[in-house]
Design a protein around this motif. Structure first.
Motif, PDB file in Angstrom:
ATOM      1  N   VAL A  13       0.840  -1.205   0.000  1.00 52.95           N
ATOM      2  CA  VAL A  13       0.000   0.000   0.000  1.00 52.95           C
ATOM      3  C   VAL A  13       0.875   1.255   0.000  1.00 52.95           C
ATOM      4  CG1 VAL A  13      -1.734   1.284   1.326  1.00 52.95           C
ATOM      5  CG2 VAL A  13      -1.940  -1.207   1.056  1.00 52.95           C
ATOM      6  N   HIS A  17       0.884   4.382  -2.749  1.00 56.03           N
ATOM      7  CA  HIS A  17       0.796   5.798  -2.391  1.00 56.03           C
ATOM      8  C   HIS A  17       2.030   6.569  -2.881  1.00 56.03           C
ATOM      9  CE1 HIS A  17      -2.875   6.209   0.000  1.00 56.03           C
ATOM     10  NE2 HIS A  17      -2.660   4.976   0.404  1.00 56.03           N
ATOM     11  N   CYS A  41     -11.837   0.002   2.193  1.00 57.47           N
ATOM     12  CA  CYS A  41     -10.383   0.019   2.041  1.00 57.47           C
ATOM     13  C   CYS A  41      -9.843  -1.391   2.269  1.00 57.47           C
ATOM     14  CB  CYS A  41      -9.773   1.005   3.036  1.00 57.47           C
ATOM     15  SG  CYS A  41      -7.972   1.008   3.006  1.00 57.47           S
ATOM     16  N   ARG A  42      -8.973  -1.841   1.380  1.00 55.24           N
ATOM     17  CA  ARG A  42      -8.413  -3.192   1.481  1.00 55.24           C
ATOM     18  C   ARG A  42      -7.193  -3.259   2.385  1.00 55.24           C
ATOM     19  NH1 ARG A  42     -12.254  -2.342  -2.097  1.00 55.24           N
ATOM     20  NH2 ARG A  42     -13.002  -4.205  -3.160  1.00 55.24           N
ATOM     21  N   HIS A  43      -6.834  -2.163   3.013  1.00 54.53           N
ATOM     22  CA  HIS A  43      -5.697  -2.131   3.929  1.00 54.53           C
ATOM     23  C   HIS A  43      -6.168  -2.102   5.383  1.00 54.53           C
ATOM     24  CE1 HIS A  43      -2.087   0.106   5.728  1.00 54.53           C
ATOM     25  NE2 HIS A  43      -1.624  -1.074   5.372  1.00 54.53           N
ATOM     26  N   LEU A  76      -8.561   2.240  -1.564  1.00 55.55           N
ATOM     27  CA  LEU A  76      -7.666   2.467  -0.438  1.00 55.55           C
ATOM     28  C   LEU A  76      -7.922   3.848   0.138  1.00 55.55           C
ATOM     29  CD1 LEU A  76      -4.275   1.228  -1.971  1.00 55.55           C
ATOM     30  CD2 LEU A  76      -5.677   0.028  -0.260  1.00 55.55           C
ATOM     31  N   CYS A  77      -7.752   3.994   1.446  1.00 54.44           N
ATOM     32  CA  CYS A  77      -7.839   5.311   2.072  1.00 54.44           C
ATOM     33  C   CYS A  77      -6.739   6.204   1.499  1.00 54.44           C
ATOM     34  CB  CYS A  77      -7.639   5.196   3.584  1.00 54.44           C
ATOM     35  SG  CYS A  77      -8.957   4.346   4.464  1.00 54.44           S
ATOM     36  N   ASP A  78      -7.020   7.495   1.402  1.00 58.84           N
ATOM     37  CA  ASP A  78      -6.035   8.470   0.929  1.00 58.84           C
ATOM     38  C   ASP A  78      -6.191   9.744   1.741  1.00 58.84           C
ATOM     39  OD1 ASP A  78      -4.014   9.578  -0.650  1.00 58.84           O
ATOM     40  OD2 ASP A  78      -5.471  10.459  -2.015  1.00 58.84           O
ATOM     41  N   GLY A  80      -2.860   7.489   3.508  1.00 55.68           N
ATOM     42  CA  GLY A  80      -2.794   6.121   3.995  1.00 55.68           C
ATOM     43  C   GLY A  80      -3.420   5.927   5.366  1.00 55.68           C
ATOM     44  N   ARG A  83      -2.862  -0.608   8.782  1.00 54.71           N
ATOM     45  CA  ARG A  83      -3.334  -1.941   8.376  1.00 54.71           C
ATOM     46  C   ARG A  83      -4.133  -2.585   9.509  1.00 54.71           C
ATOM     47  NH1 ARG A  83      -0.426  -7.629   7.658  1.00 54.71           N
ATOM     48  NH2 ARG A  83      -1.802  -8.516   6.080  1.00 54.71           N
TER      49      ARG A  83
END
Length: 157
Positions: A13, A17, A41-43, A76-78, A80, A83
């Motif tokens: 991830v 980014h 979000c996959r993280h 994904l969150c942005d 970051g 996890r």
């Protein structure tokens, strides 16, 4: 058997980014979240909070490349996020009635006959039955309707 539902590795991830590119080498898309939660979000394995930005991109959650290393859209969150800790339970953002589970060997190839659209209530038991097999290294959990990668499931050590 204890399972671990795992988000994408932080190193993967962080690379997305840092580079701003997806598994095809294309630029990631940046979007603003709608007024309600809904982009998983996959993280962190949570929905992106409302009104916060997120990334949409094509991702291949495999180390190598072969005909079975599928690529699909993820969020994904942005910026970051942290996890998610591996959990014995499926991610909380999951609200569909059924999902696709598929077992893979240590060579990252699909083990034929393992793919099954599975009711949400049976995810843990089906994943455990697959991971009891010596030829299964991990199980991918995907959307049954769109085939999007959601998370990976391992045997807990």
């Amino acid at each position: 058997m204890r399972l671990e539902f795992c988000g994408l590795p932080s190193a993967d991830v962080e690379m997305i980014h840092r580079t701003g590119v997806d598994s095809y080498g294309d630029p990631v898309e940046r979007h603003a979240s709608a007024e309600q939660d809904g982009m998983p979000c996959r993280h962190c394995l949570q929905n992106v909070p409302e009104r916060l930005p997120f990334l949409a991109l094509a991702h291949r959650p495999f180390q190598g490349r072969n005909p079975f290393t599928e690529t699909g859209p993820i969020y994904l969150c942005d910026p970051g996020c942290t996890r998610a800790e591996p959990s014995p339970e499926p991610p909380a953002f999951m609200s569909a009635t059924q999902y696709l589970l598929r077992g893979y060997g240590p060579d990252e190839r699909i083990v034929y006959g393992t793919g099954a659209v599975t009711p949400r209530a049976n995810l843990t038991s089906y994943a455990a039955s697959l991971l009891e097999r010596d030829d299964i290294a991990f199980v991918d959990l995907r959307s049954a309707s769109n085939n999007c990668f959601l998370c990976r499931i391992y045997r807990a050590d």
